[in-house]
Design a protein around this motif. Structure first.
Motif, mmCIF file in Angstrom:
data_model
loop_
_atom_site.group_PDB
_atom_site.id
_atom_site.type_symbol
_atom_site.label_atom_id
_atom_site.label_comp_id
_atom_site.label_asym_id
_atom_site.label_seq_id
_atom_site.Cartn_x
_atom_site.Cartn_y
_atom_site.Cartn_z
ATOM 1 N N SER A 44 38.667 34.316 40.122
ATOM 2 C CA SER A 44 38.334 35.615 40.593
ATOM 3 C C SER A 44 38.280 37.088 39.949
ATOM 4 O O SER A 44 37.684 37.935 39.968
ATOM 5 C CB SER A 44 39.255 35.763 41.943
ATOM 6 N N LEU A 45 39.256 37.101 38.841
ATOM 7 C CA LEU A 45 39.447 38.157 38.076
ATOM 8 C C LEU A 45 38.138 38.067 37.158
ATOM 9 O O LEU A 45 37.501 38.733 36.509
ATOM 10 C CB LEU A 45 40.818 38.074 36.911
ATOM 11 N N ARG A 46 37.893 36.788 36.611
ATOM 12 C CA ARG A 46 36.481 36.676 35.986
ATOM 13 C C ARG A 46 35.305 37.454 36.522
ATOM 14 O O ARG A 46 34.332 38.090 36.067
ATOM 15 C CB ARG A 46 36.163 35.181 35.540
ATOM 16 N N VAL A 47 35.209 37.046 37.970
ATOM 17 C CA VAL A 47 34.051 37.792 38.810
ATOM 18 C C VAL A 47 34.248 39.005 38.742
ATOM 19 O O VAL A 47 33.022 39.714 38.848
ATOM 20 C CB VAL A 47 34.225 36.863 40.243
ATOM 21 N N ILE A 48 35.470 39.531 38.848
ATOM 22 C CA ILE A 48 35.626 41.034 38.856
ATOM 23 C C ILE A 48 34.951 41.776 37.654
ATOM 24 O O ILE A 48 34.454 42.702 37.833
ATOM 25 C CB ILE A 48 37.206 41.623 38.966
ATOM 26 N N GLU A 49 35.513 41.091 36.679
ATOM 27 C CA GLU A 49 35.122 41.494 35.255
ATOM 28 C C GLU A 49 33.423 41.635 35.059
ATOM 29 O O GLU A 49 32.840 42.657 34.633
ATOM 30 C CB GLU A 49 35.430 40.625 33.965
ATOM 31 N N SER B 99 37.003 45.162 46.396
ATOM 32 C CA SER B 99 36.905 43.943 45.757
ATOM 33 C C SER B 99 38.357 43.532 45.372
ATOM 34 O O SER B 99 38.264 42.404 45.221
ATOM 35 C CB SER B 99 35.813 44.059 44.823
ATOM 36 N N PHE B 100 39.061 44.408 45.001
ATOM 37 C CA PHE B 100 40.211 43.866 44.609
ATOM 38 C C PHE B 100 41.182 43.335 45.659
ATOM 39 O O PHE B 100 42.208 42.697 45.208
ATOM 40 C CB PHE B 100 41.228 44.930 43.636
ATOM 41 N N HIS B 101 40.975 43.683 46.716
ATOM 42 C CA HIS B 101 41.990 43.449 47.828
ATOM 43 C C HIS B 101 42.449 41.962 48.208
ATOM 44 O O HIS B 101 43.518 41.546 48.191
ATOM 45 C CB HIS B 101 41.606 44.054 49.283
ATOM 46 N N PRO B 102 41.285 41.071 48.201
ATOM 47 C CA PRO B 102 42.078 39.653 48.333
ATOM 48 C C PRO B 102 42.915 39.150 47.214
ATOM 49 O O PRO B 102 43.590 38.468 47.325
ATOM 50 C CB PRO B 102 40.708 38.866 48.062
ATOM 51 N N ILE B 103 42.427 39.540 45.923
ATOM 52 C CA ILE B 103 43.499 39.440 44.673
ATOM 53 C C ILE B 103 44.768 39.714 44.990
ATOM 54 O O ILE B 103 45.880 39.161 44.910
ATOM 55 C CB ILE B 103 42.698 39.748 43.628
ATOM 56 N N LEU B 104 44.995 40.954 45.362
ATOM 57 C CA LEU B 104 46.126 41.562 45.446
ATOM 58 C C LEU B 104 46.859 41.000 46.820
ATOM 59 O O LEU B 104 48.074 40.935 46.635
ATOM 60 C CB LEU B 104 45.970 43.208 45.695
ATOM 61 N N ARG B 105 46.216 40.789 47.901
ATOM 62 C CA ARG B 105 46.775 40.029 48.814
ATOM 63 C C ARG B 105 47.354 38.816 48.587
ATOM 64 O O ARG B 105 48.649 38.281 49.059
ATOM 65 C CB ARG B 105 45.840 39.808 49.899
#
Length: 333
Positions: free
Chosen positions: A127-132, A145-151
């Motif tokens: 998911s962090l690759r997608v963010i990049e 966009s970061f909320h699911p990752i932080l959750r």
């Protein structure tokens, strides 16, 4: 039929299905497979069929068209991405496909749904690759966009990694929002770590953010977990002064803190003080307290709460109605 033979047949069937699906999508316009009034479920099914067959041109076409038809992406849109190695190997192709979608809501929405899907699979690194990719392309990257990752990270108490994600946000030019900090705050407060929670609050204040209902909810939980019920009540007063509506969970943290200390009367008194502004909240609060009293075998206190609910015209749950009916029958016999 032997287990080996069954497995071979299953693999062959899967390969045949993939070949047929691929031919279907490559030999015709996928829009021809849609009904006159397509639904989100129908689009999800077609996107997943195309994704499994490796036809990303069809995936792109369907994702663009579905938004125009008002059939927005759902949690099932990228079900063809799984924990299977073969599935994850197609992720680069999918990411590239998403960068070619119509700009704006269509592109950003698809990326955000993919991030959620990967987080649900526990694939945080992916998911962090997608963010990049979003950060280096015109994909509308923002805090949401970061909320699911932080959750996902904070639920697993991976707090150091969560802070690194916040640093990543800043490096990509995205400002953390209150929801970002509330995830971190809740993790610290759930552990009763008020010192770390204070650090998060300081950062929020430095960025000019105001505490919202989730912020206060976390602080009350932290105070209750640390055994500081009086501190929790002070936070509630501040919450009231700031005009922030109280959540059901916030009330119940305090109720549970009183009950754990054996302060049954204070728990009832607490709800009486804060009720009267939201009938649904009052109904749920008193109902939850009555259920808790029944589980603790505190029948007199449960009856007191039910009388309070009756007096205030609050609807009771079926379990409470049944208890009250049985109680009346026992008194008459």
């Amino acid at each position: 039929m032997s287990l080996v033979h069954k497995a071979s047949v299953k693999v062959l069937h899967f390969r045949c299905a993939s070949i047929i699906a691929k031919r279907l999508f490559t030999s015709s316009n996928p829009s021809n497979l849609l009904s006159d009034n397509p639904t989100t479920a129908q689009y999800d099914e077609l996107v997943n069929d195309a994704g499994r067959s490796g036809d990303f041109n069809a995936v792109r076409h369907l994702l663009d068209k579905r938004v125009k038809d008002g059939c927005y992406n759902t949690a099932n849109t990228f079900d063809f991405i799984t924990n299977d190695k073969a599935s994850l190997s197609t992720l680069d192709n999918l990411i590239l496909t998403l960068t070619r979608l119509d700009k704006g809501f269509t592109r950003k929405g698809a990326f955000d749904v993919l991030i959620s899907r990967l987080c649900n699979l526990g694939k945080i690194d992916n998911s962090l690759r997608v963010i990049e990719t979003m950060g280096h392309a015109d994909c509308g990257l923002n805090a949401c966009s970061f909320h699911p990752i932080l959750r996902a990270l904070t639920r697993r108490n991976r707090i150091d990694e969560s802070w690194r994600v916040v640093d990543m946000m800043r490096s990509l030019g995205v400002s953390p929002d209150s929801t970002t900090y509330n995830y971190l705050l809740m993790t610290h407060c759930a552990a009763g770590d008020l010192s770390s929670a204070a650090t998060v609050l300081t950062r929020m204040e430095e960025q000019g953010m105001k505490a919202n209902g989730r912020t206060y909810d976390a602080l009350v939980l932290g105070a209750c977990r640390a055994g500081k019920v009086e501190g929790a009540l002070l936070i509630l007063r501040r919450m009231e002064d700031d005009g922030v509506p109280m959540l059901l969970s916030t009330r119940l943290y305090v109720v549970d803190a009183f009950l754990s200390l054996g302060y049954y009367e204070q728990a009832v008194k607490f709800l009486r003080i804060y009720c009267g502004k939201d009938k649904w909240l009052d109904k749920e609060s008193f109902g939850c307290l009555a259920i808790r009293f029944l589980k603790l075998n505190r029948m007199d206190e449960a009856r007191l709460v039910l009388e309070e609910m009756k007096k205030r015209g609050l609807e009771m749950r079926d379990a409470l109605k049944k208890f009250q009916e049985n109680d009346c029958q026992n008194n008459q016999s």
